[in-house]
Design a protein around this motif. Structure first.
Motif, PDB file in Angstrom:
ATOM      1  N   LYS A 259      -7.505   2.465   1.054  1.00 32.68           N
ATOM      2  CA  LYS A 259      -6.337   3.156   1.611  1.00 32.68           C
ATOM      3  C   LYS A 259      -5.923   2.527   2.945  1.00 32.68           C
ATOM      4  CE  LYS A 259      -4.703   7.842   2.764  1.00 32.68           C
ATOM      5  NZ  LYS A 259      -4.326   7.638   4.170  1.00 32.68           N
ATOM      6  N   ASP A 260      -6.884   2.286   3.819  1.00 33.74           N
ATOM      7  CA  ASP A 260      -6.588   1.704   5.137  1.00 33.74           C
ATOM      8  C   ASP A 260      -6.021   0.291   4.988  1.00 33.74           C
ATOM      9  OD1 ASP A 260      -7.533   4.013   6.272  1.00 33.74           O
ATOM     10  OD2 ASP A 260      -9.489   3.181   6.841  1.00 33.74           O
ATOM     11  N   THR A 261      -6.604  -0.492   4.070  1.00 38.99           N
ATOM     12  CA  THR A 261      -6.163  -1.876   3.879  1.00 38.99           C
ATOM     13  C   THR A 261      -4.730  -1.930   3.364  1.00 38.99           C
ATOM     14  OG1 THR A 261      -8.429  -2.601   3.407  1.00 38.99           O
ATOM     15  CG2 THR A 261      -6.645  -4.047   2.682  1.00 38.99           C
ATOM     16  N   GLU A 263      -2.354   0.417   3.447  1.00 43.30           N
ATOM     17  CA  GLU A 263      -1.396   0.959   4.413  1.00 43.30           C
ATOM     18  C   GLU A 263      -1.159  -0.005   5.573  1.00 43.30           C
ATOM     19  OE1 GLU A 263      -2.958   4.775   5.506  1.00 43.30           O
ATOM     20  OE2 GLU A 263      -2.149   5.780   3.716  1.00 43.30           O
ATOM     21  N   TYR A 264      -2.220  -0.674   6.019  1.00 48.85           N
ATOM     22  CA  TYR A 264      -2.082  -1.634   7.129  1.00 48.85           C
ATOM     23  C   TYR A 264      -1.221  -2.823   6.707  1.00 48.85           C
ATOM     24  CZ  TYR A 264      -3.270  -4.944  10.812  1.00 48.85           C
ATOM     25  OH  TYR A 264      -3.196  -5.838  11.851  1.00 48.85           O
ATOM     26  N   ARG A 265      -1.465  -3.346   5.514  1.00 44.59           N
ATOM     27  CA  ARG A 265      -0.695  -4.502   5.048  1.00 44.59           C
ATOM     28  C   ARG A 265       0.781  -4.149   4.868  1.00 44.59           C
ATOM     29  NH1 ARG A 265      -3.985  -8.215   0.670  1.00 44.59           N
ATOM     30  NH2 ARG A 265      -5.981  -8.287   1.752  1.00 44.59           N
ATOM     31  N   GLU A 266       1.024  -2.991   4.275  1.00 39.14           N
ATOM     32  CA  GLU A 266       2.415  -2.615   4.027  1.00 39.14           C
ATOM     33  C   GLU A 266       3.148  -2.319   5.331  1.00 39.14           C
ATOM     34  OE1 GLU A 266       2.506  -0.879  -0.497  1.00 39.14           O
ATOM     35  OE2 GLU A 266       2.130   0.587   1.095  1.00 39.14           O
ATOM     36  N   ALA A 267       2.458  -1.710   6.280  1.00 34.87           N
ATOM     37  CA  ALA A 267       3.098  -1.381   7.557  1.00 34.87           C
ATOM     38  C   ALA A 267       3.396  -2.629   8.373  1.00 34.87           C
ATOM     39  CB  ALA A 267       2.197  -0.434   8.358  1.00 34.87           C
ATOM     40  N   ASN A 268       2.545  -3.656   8.221  1.00 35.10           N
ATOM     41  CA  ASN A 268       2.698  -4.872   9.030  1.00 35.10           C
ATOM     42  C   ASN A 268       3.203  -6.066   8.231  1.00 35.10           C
ATOM     43  OD1 ASN A 268       1.344  -4.156  11.836  1.00 35.10           O
ATOM     44  ND2 ASN A 268       0.041  -3.253  10.248  1.00 35.10           N
ATOM     45  N   ILE A 270       1.983  -7.786   5.773  1.00 35.84           N
ATOM     46  CA  ILE A 270       0.965  -8.831   5.662  1.00 35.84           C
ATOM     47  C   ILE A 270       0.750  -9.184   4.193  1.00 35.84           C
ATOM     48  CG2 ILE A 270      -1.489  -9.355   5.996  1.00 35.84           C
ATOM     49  CD1 ILE A 270      -1.377  -7.578   8.496  1.00 35.84           C
TER      50      ILE A 270
END
Length: 530
Positions: A259-261, A263-268, A270
């Motif tokens: 979940k963290d991975t 969400e982080y990729r989509e938000a940034n 990446i």
């Protein structure tokens, strides 16, 4: 009056247990007559365990399956019992082909009943059946095509270089190392990066967080063993009380990480060339399908009951389940294969010398670099890995479940819907009928002429047909890159601590040896410059 009451009570104490035992005897007499009524040869079962009483003590089923296979010598198939459930063991490669390929539409399930409401990580491709499995398989096919494999290949090569660097000091000192854990750290580093996008450095940090959680997956506690036993005996109880066989702390860790991975990729915004990125594209419906999967090539009408138009969304939990099984199945099976391969090469220095010669030739041709094409060109290494998988299949047993009552082709046996089918991979691949002198390590068994002499379904370490292991190419490439990385600079030798002959640890679900695998590493003196 008191004496009469005491006498009546004593009578009940004596009679009731006797009646209960009599009822049990009558029940199991009926249950265990199933195969006899059908004229199917079967080893004698022991109530209430059937033919799997040793399963209470052994997590690895191969020891039991191998013994039962031998008891049924001369038969094309045989009947077994797991507690009160009938199981059909297939011994004939042609019948195995029938179930895995020709009549796949009636045998597409594994007989596993995942409950994703209790544990979302159970909803992975290996466990699912029916239309849900079919639709997920089609969606996941693009993540393991040759093109996507090439995207992830540089990660394997870089991790291989780190393995080479790690071995420099111990090989220079001719030290004896426990290779199973070392190679598990190598494969964990690769899969952590490819499946989760995480750089965990397990080679440098043996107790890195990701490796610790990986170990927990295969360390069964007393509680876990008890729950597995209850699940075999009364699976309905597990559903009624919503009990998961899966450690909740492990589930929480992996689901949270995914979940963290994501969400982080989509938000940034990446993007990485890995499995997680492909899953994100599937979730967002931006990934196309490459038609090189046997399931996609099979007409839908040939797969009875598997609808192609049922809606199936790639959710965060679906991503977590696939990433989890990619990790769990990938790191342990590949490291196990490499471990047994290095053991056999240490015991057979002439074969090892030939492998090293082929490695030198490949590196010279490709300017000293391990390339995707170069690995595919290595015919002898491929034979060596295949022979390792024949002798030591990491998953020694496969299962199927009959989805529709059907007559087994070429026999008079009618297999009823719901019957579990056992495919004894290890026993089959060690049968002298198919592989003469089966305990000898002989890579030439996989030369083209030798392969023509035997039935192709006598060798099925990855399964076959539409349920062929979707990660097979990834696992083989990871294994070969690891072996090349080790043997390009080093020799492996047996030592005083090397287990000769091998003693298997049957308490381990994945095939492994008791006390680990200890080999001596020696820096090569015959290395040819690229």
């Amino acid at each position: 009056m008191l004496e009469k009451t005491d006498g009546s009570l004593l009578l009940q104490v004596l009679i009731l247990p006797g009646l209960a035992l009599l009822a049990c005897y009558a029940y199991y007499s009926v249950v265990y007559s199933y195969w006899k009524k059908r004229g199917v040869k079967h080893p004698k079962p022991i109530a209430p365990f059937g033919n799997f009483a040793k399963g209470i003590f052994y997590s690895n089923p191969s020891v039991i399956a191998n013994n039962l296979y031998k008891e049924l010598d001369g038969e094309k198939y045989g009947g077994l019992y797991s507690f009160n459930k009938p199981i059909l063991m297939l011994r004939d490669p042609e019948l195995i082909k029938e179930v895995m390929v020709k009549d796949f539409g009636r045998f597409y399930g594994r007989g596993i009943a995942p409950n994703e409401d209790i544990e979302p990580l159970q909803g992975h491709l290996f466990a699912l059946s029916g239309s849900k499995w079919r639709n997920l398989r089609v969606k996941l096919t693009p993540t393991f095509t040759s093109g996507k494999m090439k995207m992830m290949f540089p990660t394997m090569v870089q991790t291989g270089k780190e393995l080479q660097e790690y071995l420099k000091t111990p090989a220079g000192k001719q030290e004896v190392l426990e290779v199973k854990d070392l190679l598990a750290r190598y494969s964990t580093d690769i899969i952590a990066s490819c499946a989760f996008g995480i750089k965990c450095n397990c080679l440098k940090e043996p107790n890195a967080e990701f490796r610790v959680w990986g170990r927990k997956l295969f360390q069964l506690s007393l509680k876990s063993r008890a729950l597995r036993f209850i699940n075999l005996l009364m699976p309905s109880l597990m559903r009624i009380f919503k009990v998961s066989l899966f450690p909740q702390d492990v589930s929480k860790y992996f689901r949270g990480m995914v979940k963290d991975t994501v969400e982080y990729r989509e938000a940034n915004n990446i993007h990485r060339n890995d499995f997680m990125q492909l899953m994100i594209q599937l979730k967002n419906k931006t990934l196309g399908i490459e038609e090189d999967d046997p399931l996609i090539k099979m007409p839908i009408k040939e797969i009875n009951g598997l609808k192609s138009n049922e809606p199936f969304e790639i959710t965060m939990d679906v991503i977590a389940a696939q990433a989890f099984v990619f990790f769990a199945a990938g790191f342990e099976t590949s490291s196990t294969t490499m471990t047994f391969c290095l053991y056999e090469l240490a015991c057979n220095p002439d074969i090892q010398a030939r492998v090293r010669k082929e490695i030198d030739s490949m590196l010279k041709k490709h300017d000293g670099q391990i390339t995707y094409e170069g690995v595919l060109e290595m015919e002898y290494l491929d034979k060596v890995v295949n022979e390792t998988l024949r002798k030591y299949p990491p998953v020694p047993l496969l299962t199927r479940e009959c989805a529709q009552t059907t007559k087994l082709a070429g026999t008079d046996l009618v297999v009823e819907k719901g019957t579990q089918i056992m495919l004894p991979v290890m026993a089959l691949q060690r049968d002298p009928k198919h592989f003469p002198n089966p305990h000898k390590f002989d890579p030439e068994r996989f030369g083209e002429e030798e392969k023509k002499k035997r039935h192709p379904f006598s060798y099925i370490p990855f399964g076959e047909g539409p349920r062929l292991c979707i990660g097979m190419r990834f696992g083989l490439m990871q294994t070969k890159v690891g072996l090349i990385s080790v043997l390009s600079n080093n020799e492996v030798q047996v030592s005083e601590k090397t287990p000769v002959p091998l003693v298997f640890d049957y308490k381990s679900f994945i095939l492994s040896t008791k006390g680990g695998m200890w080999l001596k590493f020696v820096k090569r003196s015959d290395k040819v410059a690229a």
